[in-house]
Design an enzyme around this catalytic site. Structure first.
Site, PDB file in Angstrom:
ATOM      1  N   SER A 155      -1.166  -0.814   9.432  1.00 49.73           N
ATOM      2  CA  SER A 155      -0.910   0.512   9.996  1.00 49.73           C
ATOM      3  C   SER A 155      -0.469   0.477  11.453  1.00 49.73           C
ATOM      4  O   SER A 155      -1.018   1.182  12.295  1.00 49.73           O
ATOM      5  CB  SER A 155      -2.149   1.406   9.851  1.00 49.73           C
ATOM      6  OG  SER A 155      -1.803   2.773   9.952  1.00 49.73           O
ATOM      7  N   TYR A 198      -4.619  -0.933  -4.898  1.00 49.56           N
ATOM      8  CA  TYR A 198      -3.364  -0.235  -4.644  1.00 49.56           C
ATOM      9  C   TYR A 198      -2.788   0.304  -5.950  1.00 49.56           C
ATOM     10  O   TYR A 198      -2.483  -0.468  -6.871  1.00 49.56           O
ATOM     11  CB  TYR A 198      -2.346  -1.153  -3.973  1.00 49.56           C
ATOM     12  CG  TYR A 198      -2.693  -1.568  -2.557  1.00 49.56           C
ATOM     13  CD1 TYR A 198      -3.746  -0.985  -1.856  1.00 49.56           C
ATOM     14  CD2 TYR A 198      -1.956  -2.559  -1.904  1.00 49.56           C
ATOM     15  CE1 TYR A 198      -4.055  -1.375  -0.571  1.00 49.56           C
ATOM     16  CE2 TYR A 198      -2.262  -2.952  -0.612  1.00 49.56           C
ATOM     17  CZ  TYR A 198      -3.317  -2.354   0.053  1.00 49.56           C
ATOM     18  OH  TYR A 198      -3.620  -2.752   1.341  1.00 49.56           O
ATOM     19  N   TRP A 211       0.825  -1.204   0.000  1.00 51.98           N
ATOM     20  CA  TRP A 211       0.000   0.000   0.000  1.00 51.98           C
ATOM     21  C   TRP A 211       0.860   1.255   0.000  1.00 51.98           C
ATOM     22  O   TRP A 211       1.831   1.342   0.739  1.00 51.98           O
ATOM     23  CB  TRP A 211      -0.922  -0.014   1.228  1.00 51.98           C
ATOM     24  CG  TRP A 211      -1.865   1.143   1.291  1.00 51.98           C
ATOM     25  CD1 TRP A 211      -2.614   1.649   0.274  1.00 51.98           C
ATOM     26  CD2 TRP A 211      -2.158   1.938   2.438  1.00 51.98           C
ATOM     27  NE1 TRP A 211      -3.377   2.708   0.714  1.00 51.98           N
ATOM     28  CE2 TRP A 211      -3.117   2.903   2.046  1.00 51.98           C
ATOM     29  CE3 TRP A 211      -1.722   1.921   3.764  1.00 51.98           C
ATOM     30  CZ2 TRP A 211      -3.634   3.858   2.929  1.00 51.98           C
ATOM     31  CZ3 TRP A 211      -2.235   2.856   4.635  1.00 51.98           C
ATOM     32  CH2 TRP A 211      -3.176   3.811   4.229  1.00 51.98           C
TER      33      TRP A 211
END
Length: 258
Positions: A208, A54, A21
């Site tokens: 993340s 992506y 990503w």
């Protein structure tokens, strides 16, 4: 590097993985990707994640080309991709049988692979019956296009519903969920999903961990490095998330940056 089974499956994955990503197709092309991916392999990483959305598919193309150029043996690596946002057409997104089948075929073509190890439902789809999605995921597994399937950013209730359908129809349920998990986003992993771990053996591949870089300390209010992801045109919305302001105001973040 340590390796663990993904959920209750027999699939062994490295505890650290690499996801494409933002970087592939937005910041890096094939040449740089090869260097990065080889550094991961040298460190023992065998798990690499992607998605059809992506860089509008370019990230899958770059990863596929880099793996071919590096000459990796397919059985040495675990490759995953995610389906939901495949284009602008009315049937180019979501989790209908049509998009699951056509979307995965497109991903395999861009990756230049015969199969992926894991295919995720990138988001829940309120407009498609969960039974249709479960059947579609099992169909692509039966075709040999994927070995396992999972979910990303689904709720515990939605995962439970998918498993109920799978059990009723004697089909394969999702083995893994991919939620956001960091110091500012903990509820799902630490509370909501607790029953899923013991009941269904759900594994996690969290994303993340540094809150898109906020927890690295490099972002302050109004201070966005020129070479960072927050400076990219397609990702400037990340900088507008309240998380940036919350982090800059928190005592933890102030202490961390000292």
């Amino acid at each position: 590097m340590q390796y663990k089974n993904l959920g209750r499956s027999g699939l062994r994955v490295s505890q650290l993985s690499y996801g494409a990503w933002v970087t592939f197709g937005n910041q890096l092309d094939v040449k740089e990707a090869k260097v990065l991916l080889q550094a991961c392999r040298d460190a023992g990483v065998n798990f690499f994640d992607n998605a059809e959305v992506y860089a509008n598919g370019r990230a899958e193309e770059i990863m596929g080309q880099a793996i071919r150029d590096l000459g990796w043996r397919r059985s040495d690596v675990v490759i995953s991709t995610k389906l939901f946002w495949g284009g602008q057409g009315p049937n180019d997104k979501g989790l209908s049988r049509k998009h699951v089948v056509e979307g995965l075929r497109g991903s395999l073509r861009r990756l230049a692979l015969d199969y992926v190890d894991v295919v995720y439902c990138h988001r829940p789809d309120a407009s498609t019956p969960v039974e249709e999605t479960v059947r579609a995921m099992n169909w692509v597994i039966d075709q040999g296009w994927a070995f396992y399937w999972g979910t990303s950013e689904w709720s515990a209730q939605q995962i439970t519903e998918a498993w109920a359908v799978a059990n009723r129809l004697d089909l394969v349920g999702p083995i893994v969920e991919q939620p956001e998990y960091n110091l500012f986003s903990r509820h799902k992993v630490e509370s909501e999903f607790l029953p899923l771990y013991s009941t269904y053996g759900i594994g996690l591949t969290t994303w993340s961990p540094l809150a898109s870089g906020v927890l690295s300390g490099k972002y302050g209010k109004g201070d966005i490095p020129a070479d960072s992801r927050f400076a990219l045109d397609n990702y400037k919305n990340l900088a507008n998330r309240s998380l940036v302001d919350d982090a800059s105001k928190s005592e933890w973040a102030k202490t961390y940056r000292r």
